[in-house]
Design a protein around this motif. Sequence first.
Motif, PDB file in Angstrom:
ATOM      1  N   GLY A  18      89.411  19.626  77.309  1.00  0.00           N
ATOM      2  CA  GLY A  18      90.846  19.805  77.206  1.00  0.00           C
ATOM      3  C   GLY A  18      91.236  21.234  76.892  1.00  0.00           C
ATOM      4  N   ARG A  19      90.274  22.165  77.066  1.00  0.00           N
ATOM      5  CA  ARG A  19      90.592  23.557  76.761  1.00  0.00           C
ATOM      6  C   ARG A  19      91.285  24.208  77.947  1.00  0.00           C
ATOM      7  NH1 ARG A  19      85.155  25.934  74.163  1.00  0.00           N
ATOM      8  NH2 ARG A  19      84.172  24.415  75.497  1.00  0.00           N
ATOM      9  N   ASN A  20      92.165  25.103  77.648  1.00  0.00           N
ATOM     10  CA  ASN A  20      92.833  25.869  78.682  1.00  0.00           C
ATOM     11  C   ASN A  20      93.511  24.978  79.719  1.00  0.00           C
ATOM     12  OD1 ASN A  20      92.656  28.621  78.190  1.00  0.00           O
ATOM     13  ND2 ASN A  20      92.071  28.991  80.311  1.00  0.00           N
ATOM     14  N   ALA A  21      94.154  23.958  79.232  1.00  0.00           N
ATOM     15  CA  ALA A  21      94.787  23.020  80.136  1.00  0.00           C
ATOM     16  C   ALA A  21      95.909  23.702  80.921  1.00  0.00           C
ATOM     17  CB  ALA A  21      95.355  21.841  79.355  1.00  0.00           C
ATOM     18  N   SER A  22      96.622  24.604  80.296  1.00  0.00           N
ATOM     19  CA  SER A  22      97.704  25.295  80.996  1.00  0.00           C
ATOM     20  C   SER A  22      97.164  26.561  81.643  1.00  0.00           C
ATOM     21  CB  SER A  22      98.823  25.647  80.029  1.00  0.00           C
ATOM     22  OG  SER A  22      98.653  26.947  79.525  1.00  0.00           O
ATOM     23  N   ASP A  23      97.929  27.109  82.549  1.00  0.00           N
ATOM     24  CA  ASP A  23      97.486  28.310  83.231  1.00  0.00           C
ATOM     25  C   ASP A  23      97.876  29.574  82.467  1.00  0.00           C
ATOM     26  OD1 ASP A  23      96.041  27.278  85.226  1.00  0.00           O
ATOM     27  OD2 ASP A  23      97.612  27.363  86.759  1.00  0.00           O
ATOM     28  N   ALA A  24      98.692  29.429  81.432  1.00  0.00           N
ATOM     29  CA  ALA A  24      99.119  30.609  80.670  1.00  0.00           C
ATOM     30  C   ALA A  24      97.948  31.146  79.858  1.00  0.00           C
ATOM     31  CB  ALA A  24     100.269  30.236  79.739  1.00  0.00           C
ATOM     32  N   PRO A  25      97.581  32.416  80.104  1.00  0.00           N
ATOM     33  CA  PRO A  25      96.425  32.951  79.402  1.00  0.00           C
ATOM     34  C   PRO A  25      96.692  33.148  77.906  1.00  0.00           C
ATOM     35  CG  PRO A  25      97.273  34.510  81.057  1.00  0.00           C
ATOM     36  CD  PRO A  25      98.235  33.390  80.966  1.00  0.00           C
ATOM     37  N   ASP A  26      95.713  32.769  77.117  1.00  0.00           N
ATOM     38  CA  ASP A  26      95.793  33.012  75.683  1.00  0.00           C
ATOM     39  C   ASP A  26      94.773  34.102  75.354  1.00  0.00           C
ATOM     40  OD1 ASP A  26      95.849  33.051  72.969  1.00  0.00           O
ATOM     41  OD2 ASP A  26      94.943  31.067  72.692  1.00  0.00           O
ATOM     42  N   TRP A  27      95.257  35.352  75.277  1.00  0.00           N
ATOM     43  CA  TRP A  27      94.347  36.474  75.107  1.00  0.00           C
ATOM     44  C   TRP A  27      93.636  36.476  73.767  1.00  0.00           C
ATOM     45  CZ3 TRP A  27      99.093  38.985  77.415  1.00  0.00           C
ATOM     46  CH2 TRP A  27      98.973  38.997  78.814  1.00  0.00           C
ATOM     47  N   THR A  28      94.258  35.854  72.781  1.00  0.00           N
ATOM     48  CA  THR A  28      93.611  35.854  71.465  1.00  0.00           C
ATOM     49  C   THR A  28      92.378  34.948  71.480  1.00  0.00           C
ATOM     50  OG1 THR A  28      94.987  34.022  70.724  1.00  0.00           O
ATOM     51  CG2 THR A  28      95.815  36.236  70.290  1.00  0.00           C
ATOM     52  N   ALA A  29      92.273  34.111  72.547  1.00  0.00           N
ATOM     53  CA  ALA A  29      91.130  33.205  72.650  1.00  0.00           C
ATOM     54  C   ALA A  29      89.902  33.918  73.215  1.00  0.00           C
ATOM     55  CB  ALA A  29      91.487  32.010  73.533  1.00  0.00           C
ATOM     56  N   GLY A  30      89.992  35.228  73.389  1.00  0.00           N
ATOM     57  CA  GLY A  30      88.873  35.985  73.955  1.00  0.00           C
ATOM     58  C   GLY A  30      87.722  36.135  72.977  1.00  0.00           C
ATOM     59  N   LEU A  31      86.708  36.818  73.439  1.00  0.00           N
ATOM     60  CA  LEU A  31      85.516  37.072  72.628  1.00  0.00           C
ATOM     61  C   LEU A  31      85.899  37.907  71.405  1.00  0.00           C
ATOM     62  CD1 LEU A  31      82.362  36.722  72.966  1.00  0.00           C
ATOM     63  CD2 LEU A  31      82.396  39.062  73.842  1.00  0.00           C
ATOM     64  N   GLN A  32      85.422  37.513  70.242  1.00  0.00           N
ATOM     65  CA  GLN A  32      85.720  38.285  69.027  1.00  0.00           C
ATOM     66  C   GLN A  32      84.657  39.376  68.847  1.00  0.00           C
ATOM     67  OE1 GLN A  32      88.705  37.614  67.437  1.00  0.00           O
ATOM     68  NE2 GLN A  32      88.842  36.320  69.254  1.00  0.00           N
ATOM     69  N   PRO A  33      85.070  40.533  68.335  1.00  0.00           N
ATOM     70  CA  PRO A  33      84.141  41.672  68.220  1.00  0.00           C
ATOM     71  C   PRO A  33      82.822  41.320  67.532  1.00  0.00           C
ATOM     72  CG  PRO A  33      86.367  42.364  67.632  1.00  0.00           C
ATOM     73  CD  PRO A  33      86.427  40.881  67.872  1.00  0.00           C
ATOM     74  N   GLU A  34      82.868  40.482  66.507  1.00  0.00           N
ATOM     75  CA  GLU A  34      81.632  40.185  65.771  1.00  0.00           C
ATOM     76  C   GLU A  34      80.693  39.255  66.544  1.00  0.00           C
ATOM     77  OE1 GLU A  34      84.687  39.367  64.864  1.00  0.00           O
ATOM     78  OE2 GLU A  34      84.790  37.223  64.411  1.00  0.00           O
ATOM     79  N   GLN A  35      81.195  38.712  67.669  1.00  0.00           N
ATOM     80  CA  GLN A  35      80.348  37.814  68.480  1.00  0.00           C
ATOM     81  C   GLN A  35      79.585  38.553  69.575  1.00  0.00           C
ATOM     82  OE1 GLN A  35      83.614  35.279  69.916  1.00  0.00           O
ATOM     83  NE2 GLN A  35      82.671  33.570  68.827  1.00  0.00           N
ATOM     84  N   VAL A  36      79.962  39.805  69.815  1.00  0.00           N
ATOM     85  CA  VAL A  36      79.448  40.511  70.993  1.00  0.00           C
ATOM     86  C   VAL A  36      77.919  40.611  71.002  1.00  0.00           C
ATOM     87  CG1 VAL A  36      79.394  42.736  72.182  1.00  0.00           C
ATOM     88  CG2 VAL A  36      81.568  41.813  71.370  1.00  0.00           C
ATOM     89  N   GLN A  37      77.344  40.181  72.112  1.00  0.00           N
ATOM     90  CA  GLN A  37      75.892  40.137  72.295  1.00  0.00           C
ATOM     91  C   GLN A  37      75.555  40.571  73.715  1.00  0.00           C
ATOM     92  OE1 GLN A  37      75.103  36.057  70.763  1.00  0.00           O
ATOM     93  NE2 GLN A  37      72.975  36.554  71.253  1.00  0.00           N
ATOM     94  N   SER A  38      74.580  41.410  73.865  1.00  0.00           N
ATOM     95  CA  SER A  38      74.195  41.886  75.195  1.00  0.00           C
ATOM     96  C   SER A  38      73.632  40.752  76.051  1.00  0.00           C
ATOM     97  CB  SER A  38      73.136  42.979  75.060  1.00  0.00           C
ATOM     98  OG  SER A  38      72.637  43.322  76.333  1.00  0.00           O
ATOM     99  N   GLY A  39      73.774  40.895  77.362  1.00  0.00           N
ATOM    100  CA  GLY A  39      73.163  39.960  78.299  1.00  0.00           C
ATOM    101  C   GLY A  39      71.654  39.894  78.111  1.00  0.00           C
ATOM    102  N   PHE A  40      71.085  40.941  77.585  1.00  0.00           N
ATOM    103  CA  PHE A  40      69.644  41.003  77.301  1.00  0.00           C
ATOM    104  C   PHE A  40      69.211  39.815  76.438  1.00  0.00           C
ATOM    105  CE2 PHE A  40      66.089  42.338  74.597  1.00  0.00           C
ATOM    106  CZ  PHE A  40      65.201  42.877  75.521  1.00  0.00           C
ATOM    107  N   ASP A  41      70.049  39.444  75.470  1.00  0.00           N
ATOM    108  CA  ASP A  41      69.705  38.373  74.533  1.00  0.00           C
ATOM    109  C   ASP A  41      69.625  37.010  75.204  1.00  0.00           C
ATOM    110  OD1 ASP A  41      69.879  40.417  72.751  1.00  0.00           O
ATOM    111  OD2 ASP A  41      71.697  39.728  71.744  1.00  0.00           O
ATOM    112  N   PHE A  42      70.162  36.905  76.418  1.00  0.00           N
ATOM    113  CA  PHE A  42      70.178  35.615  77.110  1.00  0.00           C
ATOM    114  C   PHE A  42      69.082  35.526  78.177  1.00  0.00           C
ATOM    115  CE2 PHE A  42      74.349  36.441  75.379  1.00  0.00           C
ATOM    116  CZ  PHE A  42      74.697  35.235  74.783  1.00  0.00           C
ATOM    117  N   LEU A  43      68.250  36.572  78.253  1.00  0.00           N
ATOM    118  CA  LEU A  43      67.171  36.582  79.246  1.00  0.00           C
ATOM    119  C   LEU A  43      65.934  35.871  78.692  1.00  0.00           C
ATOM    120  CD1 LEU A  43      67.285  40.371  80.287  1.00  0.00           C
ATOM    121  CD2 LEU A  43      68.350  38.446  81.504  1.00  0.00           C
TER     122      LEU A  43
END
Length: 262
Positions: A18-43
């Motif tokens: 049920g997330r993002n049910a509407s098309d109106a973007p919620d920019w505050t729902a973006g990635l938070q700075p403390e979560q940032v992780q390089s793609g390297f960590d997912f390899l």
Amino acid sequence: MIRIGTIVGLVLALTACGRNASDAPDWTAGLQPEQVQSGFDFLTPETQALQQDAFANPGYLWVDRGQALFMSAPGNSPACATCHAEGLPGVAATYPKLDQQSGALVNLEGRINLCRTRHQGVEALPYESEDLLALTAYVAQQSQGIAQSVSIEGALEQHFENGRDYFFTRRGQLNLSCHQCHDQNWGAQLRGDTISQGHLNGFPAYRLEWQSLGSSHRRLRDCDTGVRAEPLPYGDQRYIEVELYLAARSAGIEMESPAVRR
Ligand code: HEC
Ligand code: HEC
């Protein structure tokens, strides 16, 4: 290429939540700075090891080729190295940025081509040509280990917002936005791939699927194609704006080019 079955699964999962049910973007729902992780960590550990081994990582062949181009003079024109004798350490970590002379937003590829046309009097290199990839890899490699830090002030703010809009807009037959995969579902599995947070700190990168080095725009085109949307042309201003948004979103993350990606 992402398989349709898994995508449909993802769409259902997203709808079910049920997330993002509407098309109106919620920019505050973006990635938070403390979560940032390089793609390297997912390899996988194997791919991580390949990236870190400068002899085995095929990206370094491109860096070497770029260095040779950087040192050599095209015809009667000065070599890049003639003007940039100290190299360009840390420069790639600050792109995209505005070209002072024209006021245009340029990425690293565009900046290199500006030097060719403006300072060397030779033609711009085609996007995704081996020479442009090699020069870009050579310049980007000189920012390895340096934290990404772009400015989004002044005239750059509008470009940042355009890039953010692109990121949050649903598109393609699958009607998915970048945000839905890379903010809301990083860590999830998609066709044996772990969805990362979608940073460009490793680009140009060597992708095993491509069996080649490729630009950030080639990566973005693959993601647009993955949701069955028409990808933008190489070098398109809108992709450069997405690059700016992504760079600001991943501020502080270290540059890794030439990264290895699946
Ligand atoms: C004749 C001198 C000259 C040559 C040759 C030259 N450049 Fe430049 N370069 C400049 C100048 C001057 C700037 C500053 C921006 C401007 O005035 O265009 C610059 C800026 C840059 C920047 C951006 C630096 C920053 O801090 O944002 C990059 C990257 C770059 N050059 C790469 C190259 C590459 C790669 C080549 C060879 C293909 C090259 N340049 C050839 C003079 C040169
Ligand atoms: C259906 C889910 C999905 C959507 C929508 C999607 N991507 Fe991706 N993206 C992936 C997958 C899967 C990969 C490959 C694994 C990874 O690195 O995340 C990827 C990779 C990337 C990467 C490379 C990350 C790295 O470290 O190498 C970037 C950057 C990226 N995507 C940006 C975007 C942007 C920008 C959009 C919107 C235009 C977008 N993606 C839309 C699934 C998606």
